[in-house]
Motif scaffolding. Sequence first.
Motif, short mmCIF file in Angstrom:
data_model
loop_
_atom_site.label_atom_id
_atom_site.label_comp_id
_atom_site.label_asym_id
_atom_site.label_seq_id
_atom_site.Cartn_x
_atom_site.Cartn_y
_atom_site.Cartn_z
N ALA A 301 66.69 117.92 12.81
CA ALA A 301 66.83 118.78 14.24
C ALA A 301 67.36 120.44 13.70
N ALA A 310 60.13 120.27 15.64
CA ALA A 310 59.39 119.32 16.40
C ALA A 310 58.47 118.14 15.47
N LEU A 313 60.83 115.99 13.59
CA LEU A 313 61.52 115.11 14.38
C LEU A 313 60.48 114.09 14.50
N ALA A 337 66.45 115.64 20.73
CA ALA A 337 65.54 116.52 21.17
C ALA A 337 65.74 117.37 22.25
N LEU A 351 56.56 117.02 23.93
CA LEU A 351 57.23 116.67 22.68
C LEU A 351 57.77 115.20 22.93
N LEU A 355 57.05 112.19 20.64
CA LEU A 355 58.35 111.35 19.92
C LEU A 355 58.03 109.93 20.16
#
Length: 414
Positions: A301, A310, A313, A337, A351, A355
């Motif tokens: 991060a 992003a 991650l 996030a 996002l 994820l």
Amino acid sequence: MISIGALLVMFVVGTVLPINLGILAFVATFGIGTAALGLTEDEIFEGFPVKLFVTIVGVTYLFSVARRNGTIDLLVSAGVRLVRGKVALIPWVLFCVAALLTAFGTFTPAAVAILVPIGMNFAYRYKLNPLVVGMMVISGGHAGAFSPLAVSGALVLGMVDKTELHVSPVTLFTASFVINLLLSLLTYVLLAKRPVPLADQDETTADEDEDLAESGRPDWRQWLTLTCLIGLVVGALGFRLEIGFLALAAGALLALVDMKRQEKAVDGISWSTLLLVAGMMTYIAMLEKAGVIEEISEHAANLGTPLVVALLLCFTVAVTSAFASSTAILTAIIPIAVPLLLSSHLSAAGLIAALAVSTTIVDTSPFSTNGALVLANARGVDARRFYRQVIGYTGGIVALGPLVAWGALVLPWS
């Protein structure tokens, strides 16, 4: 970094050499946990996946019993009649059933535990590629896993609701469904015709009793087995009872009324798979307790521009989730996030959905409950070569899945 290095070494050694990776993982867990991370033995034992162990033992035992008394053949024959003899459609039927189950609230491992043994028997009986069948069941389960009624969907939406962000339930569900559908389509097109890694010797002893349901009506033992399977589904889905204990109870009952035929039913439990999964998950639980997994996520991060972070991650959760609990990874990564989303122009819905997809799409790994169930229930295959196929398939998803999720869900809307 010692713990991560040891994980990579174990993975290479266990894949290349004929030694169960679970044994290496148990040894490394106690060595590194006590010497390097300062954990006590009791803290290490807390990471042993008891629930997963019981689930795999119970489900594989019950379906071993059902296979020996001919009930599985009845289900296989009924499935073929359902698709009017077009056995090539069987993987798609299983995909749709898995998606339907999870979309209406079934936890994904429970749906996979119910469908994978049946799917593997379809694959064995009709010479379908077991990798395709197993992976499509898992993808189907994840296709419906982020509906508002599903466990994973409710978890993610509930966590986001506690923040200043907003994510549409329809967006989350649609993103997961479409990507898993595309993955299944690619899997089917590219792998359905590939040769199956057959075992050197067929499972003749295990299959001696499987021709009982080839013709005629079910006998009373098979009716009782079907009743137990229905009870398993109702108990697990309707009353949210532990599927492993239900399966063990049903298997024990069926064995007691058919002791001569079921004397060796316990051989149908995949002990080598259990050892592998239990060892690896105990090791990963040790890393989580020591804060190593959280540290990896936090480092990701803090790197680069928001779009790059992003992507990092997405890759981080994909890699870690291939070895650890997807639910745990989701729970850990979303709070990480949120600050990124609040301080950037990234799409919150994009996002979060990326994820969620990146975390769950890799559950084909043999170190996850779903992948382990596929390995444990595969029939007539060379176990080691099939394990390598599953590893290779998962490796491809880990390498490309996060990139696809990021490119489709994050990049266009940010």
